[in-house]
Design an enzyme around this catalytic site. Sequence first.
Site, PDB file in Angstrom:
ATOM      1  CG  HIS A   1      -3.872  -5.735   6.645  1.00  8.76           C
ATOM      2  ND1 HIS A   1      -3.472  -6.590   5.641  1.00  8.76           N
ATOM      3  CD2 HIS A   1      -3.028  -4.664   6.565  1.00  8.76           C
ATOM      4  CE1 HIS A   1      -2.451  -6.057   4.995  1.00  8.76           C
ATOM      5  NE2 HIS A   1      -2.166  -4.892   5.540  1.00  8.76           N
ATOM      6  CD  GLU A   2      -2.943  -1.105   8.546  1.00  5.18           C
ATOM      7  OE1 GLU A   2      -2.016  -0.524   9.155  1.00  5.18           O
ATOM      8  OE2 GLU A   2      -2.799  -1.559   7.394  1.00  5.18           O
TER       9      GLU A   2
ATOM     10  CG  HIS B   1       0.995  -3.698   9.236  1.00  3.97           C
ATOM     11  ND1 HIS B   1       1.940  -4.463   8.587  1.00  3.97           N
ATOM     12  CD2 HIS B   1       0.025  -3.433   8.319  1.00  3.97           C
ATOM     13  CE1 HIS B   1       1.562  -4.656   7.336  1.00  3.97           C
ATOM     14  NE2 HIS B   1       0.405  -4.053   7.150  1.00  3.97           N
TER      15      HIS B   1
END
Length: 280
Positions: A41-42, A45
Amino acid sequence: MIRIKGIELSLHPLFVLIMLFSVLTGQFLELLTLFTIVLIHELGHVCAALLAGVTVKSVQLLPFGGVAVIEDHGRLTAGKEIAIALAGPLQNGILMLFAWLIGSLGLGNEAFLNYFIEANAIIALFNLLPILPLDGGKVLRAATSVICPYYFTLLWCGRLSIAASVLVVVYALLPLGAGGGLRLNVLMIGAFLLYSNVTDQRNMPYVFMAFLMNREAVYERHLLTGTVASPIVAKAAKPLDAILRLFKRNQYHLVYVLNREGDVVAVVPEQRLISSYFGM
């Protein structure tokens, strides 16, 4: 704490506590799966931020997501910020689709795949809540900054996020009033959100100062694209800081100064106001 290509990667103490608890309860596989999901998920980003041309200084992983610290020097537009914020939940969606395809082919462990899909869905949906510093809160703040002055956006998005964080804490404590058990996980998340938002609200003046100091990038985009400057009409007696608080994120401003009779006595570019404000 490790460093990868100049990006500092670390675990939040809350994640460490949950890791220790999982070892004691024999749920280490579930935690490892959660860690992998949060990391991907990170990384979504991080990749989106790097593609947008901004610097990622550090990433701290939490059980429900993470906090990425980026340094854009005023070149991050609202559209890019929204894209970066949505890149994380997008990874969760891709992982869910991948797990579903594996299950539909009759491969893998059905129970684990169901857990994997459910965990991704929970993390994605939770992060899309319109509360800072979650992804949904960043999307709301960026979208608001398109139509509202940046100072107003910082102030009210921060206040709304503090109020929402308080509601999360209250929800976690509600069972105590009925003689029930404490929602400890929800309380920890609510406490983290509340602490983060109160801290960010205290730092808001510094964030706004950085916004003003990096306005040169907006001026450069204005020159390159030839867009029409956005006018601000103000009386000569209006305080300088009150005028600066009317600046919008992706717009270049010309300030029309009026006298007492309502006549325009000067047209001032925003750079001159900012230079006067900082005493340059």
